[in-house]
Design an enzyme around this catalytic site. Structure first.
Site, PDB file in Angstrom:
ATOM      1  N   TYR A 110      25.699  42.221  10.645  1.00 46.24           N
ATOM      2  CA  TYR A 110      24.297  42.311  10.219  1.00 46.24           C
ATOM      3  C   TYR A 110      23.424  41.679  11.295  1.00 46.24           C
ATOM      4  CZ  TYR A 110      26.073  43.352   5.492  1.00 46.24           C
ATOM      5  OH  TYR A 110      26.710  43.906   4.401  1.00 46.24           O
ATOM      6  N   PRO A 113      22.962  47.596  -5.287  1.00 47.09           N
ATOM      7  CA  PRO A 113      22.603  47.677  -6.700  1.00 47.09           C
ATOM      8  C   PRO A 113      21.355  48.486  -6.996  1.00 47.09           C
ATOM      9  CG  PRO A 113      21.998  45.534  -5.829  1.00 47.09           C
ATOM     10  CD  PRO A 113      22.801  46.218  -4.770  1.00 47.09           C
ATOM     11  N   LEU A 114      20.519  48.675  -5.971  1.00 49.91           N
ATOM     12  CA  LEU A 114      19.295  49.467  -6.146  1.00 49.91           C
ATOM     13  C   LEU A 114      19.364  50.783  -5.387  1.00 49.91           C
ATOM     14  CD1 LEU A 114      16.723  46.539  -5.904  1.00 49.91           C
ATOM     15  CD2 LEU A 114      17.578  47.657  -7.976  1.00 49.91           C
ATOM     16  N   SER A 167      19.943  51.581  -2.288  1.00 48.87           N
ATOM     17  CA  SER A 167      19.159  51.568  -1.037  1.00 48.87           C
ATOM     18  C   SER A 167      17.669  51.795  -1.279  1.00 48.87           C
ATOM     19  CB  SER A 167      19.689  52.626  -0.046  1.00 48.87           C
ATOM     20  OG  SER A 167      21.059  52.453   0.192  1.00 48.87           O
TER      21      SER A 167
END
Length: 328
Positions: A56, A203-204, A206
């Site tokens: 990341y 969880p959303l 993207s």
């Protein structure tokens, strides 16, 4: 904030925690100072667990977490991941020398003496089956470099295999949301049985489950939602949960009803995850303090009724499942 035991470990982590891919890079422009303010705000509001990875921002996300948790090392748990800065199909990427190098590099960036949860970062199934990487992780654990280890998996089959064959795998990270419900069938029941922690990533979907997008929405060239929307850069499921963007927008609009009485679609979507037995925590991403605050409101909104859960289950099976691309 509620805290849940991470499987059979001694870690009690906040049920809503945060992933830090977005503040590291590949999600468009971000601001380091705002990211650190966001991390501080999350900690102030009871979050004690953060997920990151060495890729990341080429380690930048780990460095930001180090700054934000300075002096709070005993009160905050860090999960990081390794292997995707190398050739994930090459067995040498998982050799003792290479895994140790990944571990030491993350420890240096995190400014810690031990990693709380060290995760293999979406390795191919053949690497999981070959299994030698887990022997290396056992050694690192015995030496005190890591407290526990787990695997971030792409498919339910991979997760089940890990649980059945490697007793020291204490946590699995899986894509799980209203538009990606497959883990409910076999993975979560097995995790409960085996006392394995489950971290719900993407969880959303993207951002699909924030309600912010239309079919005409576009993303900057440095945002993976632009360059990986069809899976050309890495696993297709990691972007929009494997759904074609336009279809994903259409499907997310069909679940907009869940926000009634729950503040927003974002908060409702996170609440649905928290309501599922077997989930240890959800790890949405963020780039701003406001996103931290908005996401955390999910812990106080109404839980889903049995009828609502059944309605969403039918919707997934009848309208969503067929459109998901890639193995999962």
């Amino acid at each position: 904030m509620k805290y849940k035991q991470l499987g059979s470990t001694d870690l009690k982590i906040s049920e809503l925690s945060f992933g830090t891919w977005a503040i590291g890079g590949a999600w468009g422009q971000s601001d380091d100072q705002e990211a650190i303010r966001g991390l501080h705000r999350a900690i102030d509001l009871g979050v004690n667990f953060f997920d990151t990875a060495d890729v990341y921002g080429d380690g930048h996300s780990e460095e930001l977490i180090a700054k934000a948790t300075k002096g709070k090392e005993n009160d905050s748990y860090i999960a990081t991941k390794f292997c995707r800065s190398g050739d994930i199909h090459d067995i040498n990427t998982y050799s003792p020398e290479q895994v140790r190098a990944y571990c030491e590099a993350s420890l240096k960036r995190l400014e810690r003496e031990r990693i709380d949860l060290f995760q293999v970062h979406c390795p191919p199934f053949e690497i999981i089956k070959e299994g030698s990487v887990f022997q290396v992780l056992d050694e690192l654990q015995q030496e005190g470099k890591i407290r526990y280890y787990g695997v971030s998996v792409e498919t339910v089959e991979e997760g089940l295999y890990c649980m059945d064959n490697y007793s020291n795998v204490r946590a699995l990270q899986v894509i799980f949301n209203v538009l990606r419900q497959k883990p409910l069938e076999q993975l979560l029941p097995k995790a409960i049985e085996k006392q394995i922690g489950i971290l719900a990533r993407v969880p959303l979907a993207s951002g699909l489950l924030t309600g912010k997008f239309s079919k005409d929405s576009s993303f900057s060239s440095d945002d993976h939602r632009h360059f990986n929307r069809d899976g050309t850069a890495f696993n297709v499921g990691e972007t929009f949960s494997g759904l074609p963007f336009e279809k994903g927008v259409e499907l997310s609009e069909k679940v907009n009803w869940i926000k009634e009485g729950r503040g927003s679609l974002t908060q409702a979507a996170l609440r649905w995850i928290l309501d599922q037995e077997g989930i240890t925590c959800a790890i949405p991403g963020f780039k701003t303090v406001k996103q931290i605050e908005d996401n955390l409101k999910a812990i106080n909104v109404s839980t889903f009724t049995k009828q609502e859960i059944e309605k969403l289950s039918s919707f997934y099976k009848e309208e969503v499942h067929q459109h998901i691309r890639g193995v999962y």
